[in-house]
Design a protein around this motif. Sequence first.
Motif: not given
Length: 314
Positions: A74-85, A104-111
């Motif tokens: 829903d949030q991707i469709s509405s533009g609130m978040i993006r796949w590559e965030d 692990k804490r501090g790591e980053f991954y995409t939506i």
Amino acid sequence: MKRRIVVGAIAAVLVVVLIAVWRPTGLGFKPNIDAESAVLLDMDTGDIWVDINGDVPMPPASVSKLMTEMIVLDQISSGMIRWEDRVPISAYASKMGGTSLSLKRGEFYTIRELLEGVTIYSANDATVALAEYMAGSEASFVLMMNDKAHSLGLSSRTIFTNATGLSGKDLGFTDPNMHISGETMMTARDTAKLAAALIYHHPDILNISSRTQMHLKNKGLYVSNSNFMLPAMGGIYAYEGTDGLKTGHNNRAGYCIAGSAQRDGHRLIAVVMGAKTYESRFEGAAKLFDYGFFRGLQSGDRVKHMMNPLRIRN
């Protein structure tokens, strides 16, 4: 003469036995499902064709992640978040037990990576990371889950208390500032309705849920789908036309599945909850699909489009 009568009697008994034990759903009989509850929904007509304790609230385990998937999309469709965030992993998310990607804490991954982890592998750490990113905290996300359940017309017997479907015992530690206490519960009817709404509004979810595995590049990690009904899995439970959606299991919930299958444009949703073994949940879903597709073939007045799930007939 007596011999002919005896032979005839034996043949009649054999026919009765075969009808009783050989795939009775293929003959149009409603299936006997070895589980606490089960529902079969025809997405073409909105009809519930099989209902076994469908209104009884049950612990759903990871099947409840269907709601997390719904809110993400829903949030991707509405533009609130993006796949590559890029989503940060908190200390809390990294502590999630059960099935996880060992984030692990501090790591980053995409939506995209995290949603694949939720949909394909039921990763609890990925689920909480998404919840925190969208709502600020899992507690606030739970409020979003219940608001969405209300807007979809799910019954008051379905309630979400966390993002993952984990029981309090499985969590193993105190939830931080949860607004809703108790355990997540869903009825089989509400689960079918949620699955149908997810497919109706976000059909691309099936492109993810039908994949046999996912690759988390940063970790060089490959994990497999737990839905052994997918044809590409190639096992004994593979079922032609199956393309999702979610399995679940813990000691409290037993084995559960909300499955989707389509043949000749005819889509069914099968829900099995509280099965005692992983085999019986897949066997139960297969029986439901067998019955539904057989009945669909016999129905000459079937609607030729996907029914809006908000109009599912009770």
